[in-house]
Design a protein around this motif. Structure first.
Motif, short mmCIF file in Angstrom:
data_model
loop_
_atom_site.label_atom_id
_atom_site.label_comp_id
_atom_site.label_asym_id
_atom_site.label_seq_id
_atom_site.Cartn_x
_atom_site.Cartn_y
_atom_site.Cartn_z
N ILE A 76 0.84 -1.20 0.00
CA ILE A 76 0.00 0.00 0.00
C ILE A 76 0.88 1.25 0.00
N ARG A 80 0.90 4.06 -2.91
CA ARG A 80 0.65 5.43 -2.47
C ARG A 80 1.75 6.36 -2.96
N GLN A 98 -12.14 -4.17 -0.40
CA GLN A 98 -13.54 -4.56 -0.50
C GLN A 98 -13.72 -5.35 -1.78
N SER A 100 -15.96 -5.19 -4.07
CA SER A 100 -16.28 -4.41 -5.27
C SER A 100 -15.02 -3.78 -5.85
N GLU A 101 -14.14 -3.32 -4.96
CA GLU A 101 -12.92 -2.68 -5.45
C GLU A 101 -12.05 -3.71 -6.18
N THR A 104 -13.43 -4.48 -9.59
CA THR A 104 -13.15 -3.41 -10.55
C THR A 104 -11.72 -3.53 -11.08
N THR A 274 -6.30 3.64 8.96
CA THR A 274 -6.23 5.11 8.92
C THR A 274 -5.29 5.65 9.99
N TYR B 136 1.65 14.24 -2.43
CA TYR B 136 1.39 13.98 -1.02
C TYR B 136 0.56 12.71 -0.92
N ILE B 137 0.50 12.15 0.26
CA ILE B 137 -0.21 10.89 0.46
C ILE B 137 -1.62 11.19 0.96
N PRO B 138 -2.65 10.80 0.20
CA PRO B 138 -4.03 11.09 0.64
C PRO B 138 -4.36 10.36 1.94
N VAL B 139 -5.08 11.05 2.79
CA VAL B 139 -5.34 10.53 4.12
C VAL B 139 -6.44 9.46 4.09
N ILE B 140 -7.23 9.47 3.04
CA ILE B 140 -8.26 8.43 2.88
C ILE B 140 -7.90 7.56 1.69
N GLU B 141 -7.96 6.28 1.89
CA GLU B 141 -7.51 5.35 0.84
C GLU B 141 -8.66 4.81 0.03
N PHE B 143 -11.23 3.85 -2.34
CA PHE B 143 -11.41 4.01 -3.75
C PHE B 143 -12.59 4.94 -4.09
N GLU B 144 -13.78 4.64 -3.55
CA GLU B 144 -14.96 5.42 -3.90
C GLU B 144 -14.83 6.85 -3.41
N LYS B 146 -12.00 8.51 -2.82
CA LYS B 146 -10.99 9.20 -3.61
C LYS B 146 -11.57 9.64 -4.96
#
Lengths: 516, 350
Positions: A76, A80, A98, A100-101, A104, A274, B136-141, B143-144, B146
């Motif tokens: 990851i 990233r 998930q 669904s991901e 896709t 997170t 930068y690294i997005p704080v939320i990963e 998919f939907e 983003k």
């Protein structure tokens, strides 16, 4: 294409995708061989950009590049970071996604050039079938020491990679690792059935890291005091490694209580995604200077200015120790590695080793249950929670056992096929093998202990098994040769611990008054 | 403290007719008819799915602790617990403090996460854009999330500085009406340019509360924002946009909604079962599910008025929502299905 052409092309791609103008030691040689379709075993010390060795070819080769990575967090991180520099067509497939991901991604496999996977994912039938339909140009095994039973972190699905490579019509294979003794190197080639890999082995000693081993003849509390003394002496990014999650939490709390001006956090695999991401990025952005963590932290962390690595507990083997201290001083500036040691500490890794492999009793219990499964014609469950309930065994131990059972032909696709007499025989064989593994792990730990007690140069002794010539370090080589620390005065800097009210905080977040 | 309060008060509301697992299913948000029915029946619907990511091990550990500390006493049935007088006193003592903690799980469970994550990521994307930072690294990963924020960013690109000011105004207005401690916990989690928000475990350390409390307190702020925005969407255009296209998908299971549309076309239960190749019992389950979600759903066609009265009387008489107890107190020809239907719309009869 001629060699010259490929090379010119190489630099153009390097600029376009990574904005670099030159390679680190070893990268170019490995990449050129990979592009020519040669199987390569690359041993590059950590921090010299191992991953570029496949990230760049992935963009140049016609088909897909598959990278097998041992840790989900590691892949990851890599995805990233690549996305952050706008390197496109990269994705990771892992078990935390998930449904669904994942679907896709699988529907659009042909859109990607670089796909990170775990070895476990490659055992998924749907996924391997879809991969098989694609053109795979390059198959990369990152952290390839995981393949070897003499490397650390033995993982059975790594041993199944050979089959996967064959299923994917034998693409070029690149095996990469940061540390591997000649023994492990041979074992990697052996397990991949690629005896003629081109070996690119580069020295792994780091002359800008001073090595300190400090033995504490006293209580745990005194050891903790020693840790505080080391931390007080610096304001620069520091990683403190522990072998248990709970210890990271406790010591981080202790540091926060004792040293009010230090910004410290803990990190381990038990945190939510997170939370992990945030803490890691705080460290990257210098919002934190000290991370108390387990070995889950660090792989794939590319922070140039880490000045100090402290091992509060014994590392389980020399290889992982070398990898972990290799995270210091990537900017080339002087850095230090400290190992704190009490004689009693030996019990912690010994305990961990015992807990990693199934015990005699556990093995016996499972073998007996297997007969029931066969008699009742019931398939073995896939869900590891169910396994844990029915066999009273941790998932990691189960994976180890399942591989053994499959190798002995007792289990085939969840089905138990055996007789009472074979079971007995296999039981003995697995038992024997497990004991052998235990001995090997204890031996690795012994090497660490022996190294700690070395009277001569710690640096020479540490890197000796891996390379022939070790760079001499004139000053501050190791605690046996003598280390004088200039920086050991206590700094008194004010760090901006948040004490503002929420309105001010919110304004700062939304850059109110900062932009116009 | 909040986490404990939730567990104890939910258990109390369930009147000891359910095991502690029912509490777990409630707050973790199991999408089963039983759980949703319980939530409505025992008036603990606001607790529905407020700790989505709670695992059972952690929950059972808390139950164990509560028992050790003499807040709970085991009942004869396995996994059934009773509140001790210590627990009841504790609940009473903390009641006023808990008035600050306002959630509405049944109403917002499907949207609170997505909304908060979009907000977090949008702020980070805007702040970095304004500062010209592109890597930068997005704080939320997810998919939907983003994907959604990317689209929003493309549409808002020309006006980011102004939008950030407006977002500050919108948030500040709402946050002023919420307790300061809650707001601080919320704001500390926001990520900006080169400044990542605090992790929940970090706030937990800082405040000395368990991580679950931090989650539950954050949820209060999120739910109150959603409340205010729902009441006056035009007054909070950015926040309203962040929640705009999230719809509650899973109110009815797909299968139940299929059954519903066939029933609406006038098919009988037998016909629906036949046509869908399902057991009649499954169709009964669907009907109960429909009745739970739709309080206007007419249950009259599945029983006579007398039967309905009989069931209501029995429930009042046995003082329990236990199907078995009720069944024993009604005339024999009344089915479990009919009792479940009355329970599904029980709030109407109170």
């Amino acid at each position: 294409m001629t060699r010259i052409h490929i090379q010119a092309n190489l630099y153009e791609h390097l600029r376009n995708h990574f904005s670099y103008t030159s390679f680190h030691e070893g990268q170019e040689e490995i990449i050129l061989d990979v592009l020519r379709g040669r199987d390569v075993l690359g041993i590059l010390r950590t921090g010299t950009g191992k991953s570029l060795c496949y990230q760049l070819p992935a963009k140049m080769l016609p088909g897909i590049t598959i990278v097998v990575s041992p840790l989900i967090s590691l892949m990851i991180d890599q995805v990233r970071e690549l996305e952050a520099i706008h390197y496109r067509q990269v994705v990771a497939l892992h078990s935390f996604q998930q449904w669904s991901e994942r679907q896709t991604i699988l529907r659009n496999l042909h859109h990607y050039k670089l796909i990170y996977v775990s070895p476990e994912i490659l055992q998924n039938k749907q996924i391997i079938t879809l991969f098989k339909q694609q053109h795979v140009s390059l198959f990369v095994v990152d952290e390839a020491h995981c393949i070897s039973q003499w490397g650390y972190d033995f993982r059975p699905d790594y041993l199944r990679l050979l089959e996967v490579i064959e299923t994917l019509h034998n693409p070029t294979v690149l095996a990469l690792t940061g540390t591997a003794t000649p023994n492990v190197q041979n074992d990697i080639q052996d397990k991949l059935k690629r005896p003629n890999m081109i070996e690119h082995v580069y020295p792994m000693d780091r002359e800008n890291i001073s090595l300190v081993v400090e033995e504490i003849n006293g209580s745990e509390a005194e050891k903790l005091d020693h840790l505080l003394t080391w931390i007080k002496g610096t304001n620069e990014p520091t990683i403190v490694y522990f072998s248990s999650r709970i210890a990271t939490e406790k010591v981080a709390q202790h540091i926060a209580n004792q040293l009010a001006n230090k910004r410290v956090a803990y990190y381990h695999g038990g945190l939510e995604t997170t939370d992990r991401l945030k803490i890691q990025q705080q460290f990257m952005n210098d919002q934190l200077e000290i991370i108390c963590c387990t070995s889950a932290f660090g792989m794939g962390i590319n922070k140039a200015n880490i000045r100090m690595i402290i091992h509060y507990h014994l590392p389980p083997q020399i290889e992982s120790y070398i990898q972990e201290i290799g995270r210091a001083g990537r900017d080339g500036r002087d850095s230090i590695s400290v190992l704190l040691y009490r004689q009693e500490d030996i019990h912690i890794p010994l305990q961990i080793i015992e807990n990693e492999l199934p015990t005699h009793a556990e093995l016996r219990f499972i073998m007996e249950r297997l007969i029931d499964y066969q008699d009742n014609k019931v398939l073995l469950p896939l869900d590891e929670d169910v396994i844990e309930q029915q066999f009273l065994i941790q998932p990691t131990k189960w994976r180890y056992l399942l591989y053994q059972l499959e190798q002995h032909g007792i289990v085939k696709e969840q089905e138990v096929q055996t007789t009472e007499s074979t079971i007995k025989e296999v039981f003995n064989e697995i038992n024997h093998f497990t004991e052998q593994r235990l001995r090997a792990k204890r031996q690795q730990l012994n090497e660490v202990i022996n190294w700690i007690h070395t009277q001569s140069c710690l640096r020479t002794k540490l890197y000796e098994p891996f390379q022939q010539d070790i760079t001499r370090k004139e000053a501050n080589c190791c605690s046996n040769c003598g280390v004088v620390l200039e920086d050991s005065l206590e700094h008194d800097v004010s760090t901006d611990k948040e004490t503002s009210d929420w309105q001010t905080l919110l304004k700062r977040v939304l850059l109110i008054g900062d932009i116009d | 403290m909040i986490f404990r309060y939730v567990i104890l008060s939910a258990l109390k509301n369930l009147q000891y007719e359910r095991s502690v697992s029912a509490v777990y299913y409630l707050i973790q948000g199991k999408q089963s008819i039983q759980t949703i029915q319980d939530a409505h029946l025992f008036e603990i619907d606001k607790y529905y799915r407020i700790t989505k990511y709670l695992n059972k091990k952690r929950f059972m550990k808390e139950i164990q602790l509560l028992e050790q500390e003499l807040y709970l006493e085991a009942m004869p049935n396995e996994n059934y617990y009773e509140l001790t007088s210590k627990a009841n006193e504790w609940l009473e003592k903390n009641e006023s403090k808990m008035e600050l903690w306002i959630v509405n799980g049944m109403r917002y469970h499907y949207i609170d996460d997505v909304f908060f994550e979009r907000l977090l990521l949008t702020i980070q994307v805007w702040a970095n854009f304004v500062k010209n930072e592109r890597t930068y690294i997005p704080v939320i990963e997810k998919f939907e999330v983003k994907h959604w924020v990317k689209q929003y960013f493309i549409n808002s690109k020309n006006n980011v500085a102004q939008l950030m000011k407006n977002l500050y105004e919108e948030l500040a207005e709402i946050l002023h009406s919420i307790d300061e401690l809650y707001v601080e916990i919320f704001v500390l989690q926001l990520t900006s340019y080169k400044k990542y928000g605090l992790a929940k475990v970090q706030i937990a350390e800082k405040t000395g509360s368990p991580k679950e409390d931090i989650e539950l307190m954050t949820l209060t702020v999120v739910h109150q924002i959603l409340d205010k925005v729902d009441a006056e969407p035009t007054r909070f255009p950015i926040l309203a946009h962040l929640k705009s296209d999230v719809t509650e998908e899973k109110q009815l299971t797909f299968s139940a909604s299929k059954t519903k549309s066939l029933l609406q076309k006038g098919y009988t239960i037998e016909q629906v079962a036949q046509q869908r190749r399902l057991k009649e019992n499954t169709i009964y389950d669907h009907i109960v599910e429909i009745a739970i979600h739709d309080q206007t759903f007419n249950i009259q066609s599945y029983m006579t008025t007398d039967e309905r009265h009989d069931i209501i009387k029995a429930i009042q008489q046995v003082q329990s929502y236990s199907l078995k107890d009720i069944k024993q107190a009604v005339t024999e020809n009344i089915s479990y299905f009919q009792i479940r239907l009355v329970l599904a719309s029980w709030n109407k009869y109170l």
